[in-house]
Design an enzyme around this catalytic site. Structure first.
Site, PDB file in Angstrom:
ATOM      1  N   GLY A  68      27.548   1.923 -41.233  1.00  0.00           N
ATOM      2  CA  GLY A  68      27.328   2.387 -42.593  1.00  0.00           C
ATOM      3  C   GLY A  68      25.969   3.029 -42.697  1.00  0.00           C
ATOM      4  O   GLY A  68      25.061   2.746 -41.902  1.00  0.00           O
ATOM      5  N   GLN A  73      18.461   5.914 -46.881  1.00  0.00           N
ATOM      6  CA  GLN A  73      18.032   5.690 -45.504  1.00  0.00           C
ATOM      7  C   GLN A  73      17.659   6.980 -44.789  1.00  0.00           C
ATOM      8  O   GLN A  73      17.062   6.931 -43.712  1.00  0.00           O
ATOM      9  CB  GLN A  73      19.110   4.946 -44.728  1.00  0.00           C
ATOM     10  CG  GLN A  73      19.310   3.505 -45.195  1.00  0.00           C
ATOM     11  CD  GLN A  73      20.340   2.796 -44.363  1.00  0.00           C
ATOM     12  OE1 GLN A  73      21.528   2.873 -44.626  1.00  0.00           O
ATOM     13  NE2 GLN A  73      19.883   2.105 -43.325  1.00  0.00           N
ATOM     14  N   CYS A 126      20.054  -3.879 -39.698  1.00  0.00           N
ATOM     15  CA  CYS A 126      19.968  -2.682 -40.529  1.00  0.00           C
ATOM     16  C   CYS A 126      19.263  -1.582 -39.746  1.00  0.00           C
ATOM     17  O   CYS A 126      18.247  -1.840 -39.073  1.00  0.00           O
ATOM     18  CB  CYS A 126      19.189  -2.996 -41.804  1.00  0.00           C
ATOM     19  SG  CYS A 126      18.970  -1.583 -42.913  1.00  0.00           S
ATOM     20  N   LEU A 127      19.768  -0.379 -39.870  1.00  0.00           N
ATOM     21  CA  LEU A 127      19.158   0.752 -39.175  1.00  0.00           C
ATOM     22  C   LEU A 127      17.752   1.049 -39.690  1.00  0.00           C
ATOM     23  O   LEU A 127      16.952   1.659 -38.977  1.00  0.00           O
ATOM     24  CB  LEU A 127      20.038   2.000 -39.330  1.00  0.00           C
ATOM     25  CG  LEU A 127      21.452   1.899 -38.743  1.00  0.00           C
ATOM     26  CD1 LEU A 127      22.233   3.177 -39.018  1.00  0.00           C
ATOM     27  CD2 LEU A 127      21.396   1.607 -37.245  1.00  0.00           C
ATOM     28  N   HIS A 168      26.317  -4.417 -48.114  1.00  0.00           N
ATOM     29  CA  HIS A 168      25.071  -3.976 -47.484  1.00  0.00           C
ATOM     30  C   HIS A 168      24.715  -2.560 -47.931  1.00  0.00           C
ATOM     31  O   HIS A 168      23.570  -2.291 -48.333  1.00  0.00           O
ATOM     32  CB  HIS A 168      25.238  -4.046 -45.964  1.00  0.00           C
ATOM     33  CG  HIS A 168      24.022  -3.658 -45.186  1.00  0.00           C
ATOM     34  ND1 HIS A 168      23.318  -4.545 -44.396  1.00  0.00           N
ATOM     35  CD2 HIS A 168      23.376  -2.463 -45.056  1.00  0.00           C
ATOM     36  CE1 HIS A 168      22.310  -3.925 -43.825  1.00  0.00           C
ATOM     37  NE2 HIS A 168      22.320  -2.646 -44.208  1.00  0.00           N
ATOM     38  N   GLU A 169      25.684  -1.648 -47.862  1.00  0.00           N
ATOM     39  CA  GLU A 169      25.392  -0.253 -48.184  1.00  0.00           C
ATOM     40  C   GLU A 169      25.170  -0.052 -49.677  1.00  0.00           C
ATOM     41  O   GLU A 169      24.289   0.720 -50.083  1.00  0.00           O
ATOM     42  CB  GLU A 169      26.511   0.662 -47.675  1.00  0.00           C
ATOM     43  CG  GLU A 169      26.707   0.637 -46.174  1.00  0.00           C
ATOM     44  CD  GLU A 169      25.423   0.862 -45.380  1.00  0.00           C
ATOM     45  OE1 GLU A 169      24.545   1.610 -45.862  1.00  0.00           O
ATOM     46  OE2 GLU A 169      25.301   0.290 -44.282  1.00  0.00           O
ATOM     47  N   HIS A 172      21.704  -1.034 -50.651  1.00  0.00           N
ATOM     48  CA  HIS A 172      20.706   0.010 -50.370  1.00  0.00           C
ATOM     49  C   HIS A 172      20.526   0.924 -51.578  1.00  0.00           C
ATOM     50  O   HIS A 172      19.408   1.370 -51.870  1.00  0.00           O
ATOM     51  CB  HIS A 172      21.151   0.864 -49.173  1.00  0.00           C
ATOM     52  CG  HIS A 172      20.680   0.363 -47.851  1.00  0.00           C
ATOM     53  ND1 HIS A 172      19.353   0.165 -47.555  1.00  0.00           N
ATOM     54  CD2 HIS A 172      21.369   0.052 -46.718  1.00  0.00           C
ATOM     55  CE1 HIS A 172      19.234  -0.270 -46.306  1.00  0.00           C
ATOM     56  NE2 HIS A 172      20.442  -0.345 -45.782  1.00  0.00           N
TER      57      HIS A 172
END
Length: 214
Positions: A68, A73, A126-127, A168-169, A172
């Site tokens: 995702g 991000q 997480c990225l 999660h997304e 963000h």
């Protein structure tokens, strides 16, 4: 609707990002764009530019790799995210985490609400927080509402690992990182998770590091 000047600045920012070609640079924790929340998508990019931006998000997600990616991000404060999960994990892990493949999809102006009271806790990364993971207890089932990239309504219930990705997304887009919901005593490097806590469920980590599971 966003004022014309705001639309121009957002579209110019996206055009600037896309001009470089290839995967977009991922913003790391510590920059305000990850904490400011996002503005609703109301046509700021226009159909053609939105398509290009979505494809760039997908390319960046695959290259990272991740399952995702949210617009903040990559430094864009719009309420847009993409998800896709081929679920390339052993059967034992997939079964324990209720992880099933998810097709590529675009989430525009998404929001979620829990379905029931069940929660599940697993290591999550997480990225935008590279190199680290922590255990996060999340709703086991959520109802997602929003739109896709064509403006078609989304109203779908997600369970298990797909529900975790959605939460999660969407978080963000509200300026939240997974660390805000994590058991901080579980915080571990990727290397430590692989070496010590690679079991399908984090019971051993909870016992050794001193935190509770739901």
């Amino acid at each position: 609707m966003a004022p014309p000047s705001d639309r121009a600045s957002v579209s110019e920012r996206v055009e600037e990002l896309l001009a470089a070609g290839g995967p977009l640079p991922i913003v790391a924790a510590g920059l305000p764009v990850l904490r400011e929340g996002t503005e609703p998508y109301e046509g700021q990019l226009g159909p053609a530019l939105l398509d290009r931006f979505v494809e760039a998000l997908r390319t960046t997600m695959h290259a990272a790799p991740g399952v995702g990616l949210a617009a903040p991000q990559v430094g864009v404060g719009l309420r847009i995210a993409v998800i896709e999960d081929p679920a390339p994990v052993p059967e034992e892990v997939a079964r324990a985490r209720d992880r099933v493949p998810q097709p590529f999809r675009v989430l525009v102006n998404p929001s979620y609400e829990p379905v029931g009271t069940a929660r599940a806790a697993f290591f999550e990364g997480c990225l935008s927080v590279p190199g680290w993971q922590a255990v996060v207890a999340r709703h086991a089932e959520v109802r997602l509402r929003g739109e896709d990239e064509r403006g078609r309504a989304l109203d779908e219930v997600f369970t298990g690992w797909p529900a975790r990705i959605v939460q999660h997304e969407t978080d963000h887009l509200d300026g939240l990182l997974y660390l805000d919901r994590a058991e901080l005593r579980s915080l571990s490097t990727n290397e430590a998770v692989a070496a010590r806590w690679g079991q399908p469920v984090p019971r051993a980590a909870a016992e050794a590091l001193g935190f509770e599971l739901p």
